[in-house]
Scaffold this motif. Structure first.
Motif, PDB file in Angstrom:
ATOM      1  N   TRP A 147       3.470  10.637   3.369  1.00 25.96           N
ATOM      2  CA  TRP A 147       3.236   9.490   2.812  1.00 25.96           C
ATOM      3  C   TRP A 147       3.338   8.249   3.784  1.00 25.96           C
ATOM      4  N   VAL A 148       2.589   7.017   3.767  1.00 23.02           N
ATOM      5  CA  VAL A 148       2.622   5.956   4.352  1.00 23.02           C
ATOM      6  C   VAL A 148       2.517   4.757   3.452  1.00 23.02           C
ATOM      7  N   LEU A 149       3.819   4.214   3.574  1.00 21.01           N
ATOM      8  CA  LEU A 149       3.973   2.895   2.766  1.00 21.01           C
ATOM      9  C   LEU A 149       3.876   1.589   3.517  1.00 21.01           C
ATOM     10  N   GLY A 150       2.671   1.114   3.302  1.00 24.64           N
ATOM     11  CA  GLY A 150       2.129  -0.228   4.101  1.00 24.64           C
ATOM     12  C   GLY A 150       3.089  -1.329   3.470  1.00 24.64           C
ATOM     13  N   THR A 151       3.500  -2.194   4.648  1.00 25.02           N
ATOM     14  CA  THR A 151       4.218  -3.380   4.309  1.00 25.02           C
ATOM     15  C   THR A 151       3.268  -4.642   4.765  1.00 25.02           C
ATOM     16  N   SER A 152       3.743  -5.946   4.195  1.00 25.21           N
ATOM     17  CA  SER A 152       3.090  -7.010   4.576  1.00 25.21           C
ATOM     18  C   SER A 152       3.291  -7.581   5.824  1.00 25.21           C
ATOM     19  N   GLY A 153       4.095  -7.043   6.684  1.00 28.06           N
ATOM     20  CA  GLY A 153       4.472  -7.420   8.165  1.00 28.06           C
ATOM     21  C   GLY A 153       3.631  -6.858   9.080  1.00 28.06           C
ATOM     22  N   PHE A 154       3.775  -7.513  10.326  1.00 27.46           N
ATOM     23  CA  PHE A 154       2.791  -7.064  11.433  1.00 27.46           C
ATOM     24  C   PHE A 154       3.738  -6.919  12.767  1.00 27.46           C
ATOM     25  N   SER A 155       3.473  -6.271  13.615  1.00 26.38           N
ATOM     26  CA  SER A 155       4.007  -6.361  14.853  1.00 26.38           C
ATOM     27  C   SER A 155       3.867  -7.851  15.620  1.00 26.38           C
ATOM     28  N   GLU A 156       5.037  -8.184  16.171  1.00 24.79           N
ATOM     29  CA  GLU A 156       5.133  -9.619  16.705  1.00 24.79           C
ATOM     30  C   GLU A 156       4.650  -9.539  18.357  1.00 24.79           C
ATOM     31  N   VAL A 157       4.465  -8.322  18.777  1.00 26.44           N
ATOM     32  CA  VAL A 157       4.167  -8.350  20.307  1.00 26.44           C
ATOM     33  C   VAL A 157       2.676  -7.682  20.559  1.00 26.44           C
ATOM     34  N   LEU A 158       2.282  -6.949  19.616  1.00 28.82           N
ATOM     35  CA  LEU A 158       0.763  -6.212  19.706  1.00 28.82           C
ATOM     36  C   LEU A 158      -0.165  -6.984  18.934  1.00 28.82           C
ATOM     37  N   GLU A 159      -1.398  -7.055  19.642  1.00 34.35           N
ATOM     38  CA  GLU A 159      -2.452  -7.700  19.020  1.00 34.35           C
ATOM     39  C   GLU A 159      -3.313  -6.896  18.186  1.00 34.35           C
ATOM     40  N   GLU A 160      -3.378  -5.486  18.412  1.00 34.97           N
ATOM     41  CA  GLU A 160      -4.124  -4.547  17.794  1.00 34.97           C
ATOM     42  C   GLU A 160      -3.593  -3.414  17.913  1.00 34.97           C
ATOM     43  N   GLU A 213       0.762  -1.206   0.127  1.00 34.21           N
ATOM     44  CA  GLU A 213      -0.033  -0.083  -0.072  1.00 34.21           C
ATOM     45  C   GLU A 213       0.839   1.299   0.033  1.00 34.21           C
ATOM     46  N   ILE A 214       0.551   2.225  -0.777  1.00 40.22           N
ATOM     47  CA  ILE A 214       1.202   3.576  -0.815  1.00 40.22           C
ATOM     48  C   ILE A 214       0.394   4.540  -0.737  1.00 40.22           C
ATOM     49  N   GLN A 215       0.099   5.323   0.266  1.00 40.63           N
ATOM     50  CA  GLN A 215      -0.767   6.116   0.582  1.00 40.63           C
ATOM     51  C   GLN A 215      -0.375   7.722   0.756  1.00 40.63           C
ATOM     52  N   ALA A 216      -0.854   8.755  -0.035  1.00 41.99           N
ATOM     53  CA  ALA A 216      -0.605  10.064   0.357  1.00 41.99           C
ATOM     54  C   ALA A 216      -1.455  10.533   1.258  1.00 41.99           C
ATOM     55  N   GLN A 217      -0.729  11.341   2.258  1.00 43.29           N
ATOM     56  CA  GLN A 217      -1.582  11.927   3.346  1.00 43.29           C
ATOM     57  C   GLN A 217      -2.314  13.183   3.233  1.00 43.29           C
ATOM     58  N   GLU A 218      -3.288  13.465   3.505  1.00 45.95           N
ATOM     59  CA  GLU A 218      -4.134  14.660   3.163  1.00 45.95           C
ATOM     60  C   GLU A 218      -3.291  15.796   4.231  1.00 45.95           C
TER      61      GLU A 218
END
Length: 283
Positions: free
Chosen positions: A219-232, A205-210
Motif C-alpha cells: 500500500w501507498v498512502l499519499g500525504t499532502s506534504g512534499f520534500s523540502e529539499v528535492l525539486e522532483e 490518496e490510498i493506493q493498493a499496489q499490484e
C-alpha cells in the motif's frame, strides 16, 4: 490561476543493504482501550553518521495491552495516556475541478485541483475553519502548510475520528481511530541529505499496489506534504508518502528520499483510515 494536475512521485529510494534484524515489537496491530494506549513523546533530532544508520527501537514504547507484536505474541506493560485530538472534517470535491481562492472576497481562482486526484481517488482537502459559505482548507501544494478557501457548494463534508502521529526522533508511528490505538510500528525515514519534513499534513490518496514485492510494499498512502529539499523525483513532485516495504530490515534506519516506510501489517491497517486523516510528523 494555477491549474493543478498533480504528477507526484513518492520521495523514496531503493533500500540500502541492511542485515536482517529481529526488532522487538516492530509492529503492533489491534484494538485497545483509549486509557491504555502508548503515545509518542516529542524529542530532539537524532544525528546520523551515514545515510542508513540503524537506530534501535526502544523497548519502553513497544507494549500495549491486547495488541500483538511482530511475532504474534501479546504485548504488555502499557504506557497510559490520553489519545490526541482526532476529530476532523474533510471536504470532497463534487465537480471535475475544485477551485480555491486566496480569500472569500477574492474573485480570482488561485489553485484549481483536478478531481479525481491526485491520482484515481476522490479529491479531498482537510477543513481547517469556516466563514459563512466558505471553508478554509489545507492544500496539497508547495510550500507545505499552504491554505486556501473553497466554496461550500463545491464540496460535500464528512466528519471522522482518526489521526496518525509520526515521531522522527523515536522512529515510530502511531495511528488512532474512534479514540482507539489501532496501529503502531517502527519506521524508516529520509536520510540526512533528503530528510522527512516535519509538519502537519493529511492523507489524500490510498493506493493498493499490484506488486507488493517492491520497496513500496502493498500500500501507498499519499500525504499532502512534499520534500523540502528535492525539486522532483522521477519527473514528478516529490510527495511524501507512508507506505509498506518488502524489506522490513530497513525499519529503524534513515534510507529514503523522504517517504515513511512501515511494516506491511501496519500499512494494511492504515489503508483502512479515511481519506483526509490528519498526519502529524514530529521532529
Amino acid at each position: 490561476m494555477v491549474v493543478f494536475l498533480l504528477t507526484a512521485s513518492s520521495a523514496c529510494s531503493p533500500p540500502e543493504p541492511v542485515a536482517t534484524d529481529d526488532r522487538v515489537a516492530m509492529v503492533r496491530i489491534g484494538t485497545v482501550a483509549p486509557s491504555a494506549t502508548s503515545a509518542p513523546a516529542t524529542a530532539g533530532s537524532i544525528a546520523d553518521t551515514s545515510n542508513s544508520t540503524t537506530v534501535p527501537v526502544p523497548d519502553t514504547s513497544t507494549t500495549t495491552s491486547g495488541v500483538a507484536d511482530a511475532s504474534g505474541t501479546e504485548a504488555s506493560n502499557p504506557t497510559t495516556t490520553t489519545p490526541p485530538d482526532h476529530g476532523f472534517t474533510v471536504a470532497r470535491a463534487v465537480g471535475g475541478w475544485l477551485d480555491t481562492y486566496r480569500s472569500p472576497v477574492d474573485a480570482e481562482v488561485w489553485w484549481s485541483l483536478s478531481n479525481p486526484g491526485p491520482y484515481e481517488g476522490d479529491r479531498v482537502v482537510l477543513v481547517l475553519d469556516s466563514q459563512d459559505d466558505w471553508l478554509l482548507v489545507d492544500l496539497p501544494v508547495r510550500p507545505n502548510g499552504t491554505t486556501a478557501w473553497v466554496r461550500r457548494s463545491d464540496v460535500t463534508l464528512s466528519t471522522h475520528d482518526a489521526r496518525i502521529v509520526v515521531d522522527l526522533s523515536a522512529m515510530r508511528l502511531w495511528a488512532w481511530e474512534d479514540g482507539v490505538l489501532v496501529a503502531e510500528g517502527a519506521i524508516a525515514l529520509g536520510t540526512d541529505v533528503t530528510p522527512t519534513p516535519p509538519g502537519r499534513y493529511f492523507l489524500n490518496e490510498i493506493q493498493a499496489q499490484e506488486d507488493p514485492d517492491t520497496l513500496f510494499g502493498s500500500w501507498v498512502l499519499g500525504t499532502s506534504g512534499f520534500s523540502e529539499v528535492l525539486e522532483e523525483v522521477d519527473g514528478g513532485d516529490p510527495a511524501v508518502a507512508i507506505h509498506g516495504t518488502n524489506d522490513p530490515s530497513v525499519l529503524g534506519t534513515r534510507v529514503s528520499l523522504g517517504c515513511i516506510r512501515v511494516h506491511e501489517d501496519v500499512v494494511a491497517r492504515l489503508a483502512l483510515l479515511p481519506l483526509g486523516t490528519p498526519v502529524e510528523v514530529r521532529a
